[in-house]
Design a protein around this motif. Sequence first.
Motif, PDB file in Angstrom:
ATOM      1  N   PHE A 249      25.356  46.093  36.006  1.00 36.99           N
ATOM      2  CA  PHE A 249      25.621  44.863  36.760  1.00 36.99           C
ATOM      3  C   PHE A 249      25.625  43.661  35.806  1.00 36.99           C
ATOM      4  N   SER A 250      24.602  43.585  34.953  1.00 30.88           N
ATOM      5  CA  SER A 250      24.522  42.466  34.008  1.00 30.88           C
ATOM      6  C   SER A 250      25.669  42.517  33.010  1.00 30.88           C
ATOM      7  N   GLU A 251      26.014  43.742  32.596  1.00 32.14           N
ATOM      8  CA  GLU A 251      27.120  43.863  31.626  1.00 32.14           C
ATOM      9  C   GLU A 251      28.422  43.327  32.224  1.00 32.14           C
ATOM     10  N   LEU A 252      28.684  43.692  33.499  1.00 27.71           N
ATOM     11  CA  LEU A 252      29.926  43.224  34.143  1.00 27.71           C
ATOM     12  C   LEU A 252      29.903  41.711  34.317  1.00 27.71           C
ATOM     13  N   ARG A 253      28.735  41.187  34.698  1.00 30.52           N
ATOM     14  CA  ARG A 253      28.595  39.742  34.891  1.00 30.52           C
ATOM     15  C   ARG A 253      28.844  39.016  33.563  1.00 30.52           C
ATOM     16  N   ASN A 254      28.265  39.558  32.484  1.00 28.76           N
ATOM     17  CA  ASN A 254      28.448  38.935  31.166  1.00 28.76           C
ATOM     18  C   ASN A 254      29.907  39.031  30.713  1.00 28.76           C
ATOM     19  N   GLU A 255      30.529  40.159  31.046  1.00 21.55           N
ATOM     20  CA  GLU A 255      31.947  40.329  30.676  1.00 21.55           C
ATOM     21  C   GLU A 255      32.797  39.251  31.371  1.00 21.55           C
ATOM     22  N   CYS A 256      32.502  39.012  32.660  1.00 17.52           N
ATOM     23  CA  CYS A 256      33.241  37.974  33.402  1.00 17.52           C
ATOM     24  C   CYS A 256      33.022  36.618  32.742  1.00 17.52           C
ATOM     25  N   TYR A 257      31.765  36.332  32.409  1.00 15.53           N
ATOM     26  CA  TYR A 257      31.478  35.013  31.833  1.00 15.53           C
ATOM     27  C   TYR A 257      32.168  34.853  30.480  1.00 15.53           C
ATOM     28  N   ALA A 258      32.148  35.919  29.674  1.00 13.24           N
ATOM     29  CA  ALA A 258      32.793  35.834  28.355  1.00 13.24           C
ATOM     30  C   ALA A 258      34.287  35.537  28.523  1.00 13.24           C
ATOM     31  N   LEU A 259      34.900  36.130  29.543  1.00 14.72           N
ATOM     32  CA  LEU A 259      36.337  35.903  29.767  1.00 14.72           C
ATOM     33  C   LEU A 259      36.611  34.490  30.298  1.00 14.72           C
ATOM     34  N   LEU A 260      35.651  33.968  31.075  1.00 17.86           N
ATOM     35  CA  LEU A 260      35.875  32.670  31.727  1.00 17.86           C
ATOM     36  C   LEU A 260      35.522  31.468  30.872  1.00 17.86           C
ATOM     37  N   ARG A 261      34.631  31.701  29.913  1.00 14.08           N
ATOM     38  CA  ARG A 261      34.035  30.566  29.178  1.00 14.08           C
ATOM     39  C   ARG A 261      35.091  29.646  28.566  1.00 14.08           C
ATOM     40  N   ASP A 262      36.029  30.230  27.840  1.00 13.41           N
ATOM     41  CA  ASP A 262      37.065  29.414  27.182  1.00 13.41           C
ATOM     42  C   ASP A 262      37.926  28.705  28.217  1.00 13.41           C
ATOM     43  N   GLU A 263      38.173  29.386  29.345  1.00 10.67           N
ATOM     44  CA  GLU A 263      39.032  28.792  30.382  1.00 10.67           C
ATOM     45  C   GLU A 263      38.332  27.586  31.004  1.00 10.67           C
ATOM     46  N   ILE A 264      37.022  27.714  31.184  1.00 10.82           N
ATOM     47  CA  ILE A 264      36.273  26.599  31.776  1.00 10.82           C
ATOM     48  C   ILE A 264      36.229  25.437  30.784  1.00 10.82           C
ATOM     49  N   ARG A 265      36.044  25.748  29.491  1.00  5.72           N
ATOM     50  CA  ARG A 265      36.057  24.678  28.478  1.00  5.72           C
ATOM     51  C   ARG A 265      37.400  23.954  28.470  1.00  5.72           C
ATOM     52  N   ARG A 266      38.476  24.739  28.574  1.00 10.04           N
ATOM     53  CA  ARG A 266      39.823  24.118  28.598  1.00 10.04           C
ATOM     54  C   ARG A 266      39.964  23.202  29.798  1.00 10.04           C
ATOM     55  N   THR A 267      39.432  23.668  30.949  1.00  8.03           N
ATOM     56  CA  THR A 267      39.540  22.872  32.177  1.00  8.03           C
ATOM     57  C   THR A 267      38.748  21.578  32.038  1.00  8.03           C
ATOM     58  N   VAL A 268      37.518  21.688  31.527  1.00  5.87           N
ATOM     59  CA  VAL A 268      36.668  20.502  31.396  1.00  5.87           C
ATOM     60  C   VAL A 268      37.313  19.522  30.412  1.00  5.87           C
ATOM     61  N   ALA A 269      37.850  20.036  29.291  1.00  2.00           N
ATOM     62  CA  ALA A 269      38.474  19.158  28.284  1.00  2.00           C
ATOM     63  C   ALA A 269      39.677  18.437  28.893  1.00  2.00           C
TER      64      ALA A 269
END
Length: 279
Positions: A249-269
């Motif tokens: 469960f934690s691995e899948l959650r971390n995988e999602c976050y790793a994929l989203l992190r750059d996208e969220i940074r792009r959105t915030v920027a």
Amino acid sequence: MPPPDASSDVAISIRNITQRFGDEGAHDAVLALDDVSLDIKRGEFVCLLGPSGCGKSTILNIVGGLFSPTSGTATVAGRPVDGAPHPDQIAFVFQESTLLPWYTVIENFRIALKFRGINKAEWDDRAMVALRAVGMASFARHYPDQLSVGMRQRVNMARGLCVETPILLMDEPFAALDEQTRMVLGEDLSQLLAARQKTIVFVTHSLAEAVFLSDRIFVMTARPGKIKTIIDVNEPHPRSPDFMLEPRFSELRNECYALLRDEIRRTVAAQRDPQPAGT
Ligand SMILES: Nc1ncnc2c1ncn2[C@@H]1O[C@H](COP(=O)(O)OP(=O)(O)OP(=O)(O)O)[C@@H](O)[C@H]1O
Ligand SMILES: [Mg+2]
């Protein structure tokens, strides 16, 4: 790629959808979705996960027939949507409870069932079955403002279920709730699904909710939204809270976050004001 026909096991099919809001070149023009294609199987629980403004609600609205996309097609049970809702196939549950405040809970259900053309003789039975399923049967004659936010959202979910459409589109249905209530409602939803074989498209910002509920998670890019990756969660419904304690469960959650992190940074920027020259 042609859309699947009505006999296939695909419930929702989207082909090359692009959605633009506003006139091209206008200061407020937005390219919300850029060439999105996906298939969702019958009976599948799919989450759309992505940064704010990446087009998740736009996808639901197009599939629900609230408007036609700028280009591309959405097909539901083999029939093109093209801005015409398929009320026999699809029900919506939104973040805000859309219960009418001047009607009791059961009257709200009757209105929804009447709108769907369901025979009057079935209204109350259907309403009570759905209310019992979410533990709210004893509040059938209450008015919405006599219920807590969590209870209202439970009722809202039951109303989406009582019309018994094969497809349910849920746009951040638990976003207004506290964490504990949303975890309990997530468990309830998983139980309800196991008994009902519905196709659900669920939008959330919660990584844990996405992993806990989904068969597949569609991770989206920052706007213009595209499907970045699809993550499979191989776990049968109904899911127990013990699933959350498993390392997977934690691995899948971390995988999602790793994929989203750059996208969220792009959105915030992209949302920041431009820096004045010389700063
Ligand atoms: N009717 C509209 N007119 C103009 N722009 C719109 C309209 N609907 C959506 N947009 C824009 O399209 C983009 C995608 O919006 P959408 O609501 O689908 O995003 P979202 O992924 O659901 O975001 P959130 O997570 O914040 O709910 C956003 O930039 C939004 O401002
Ligand atoms: Mg949204």
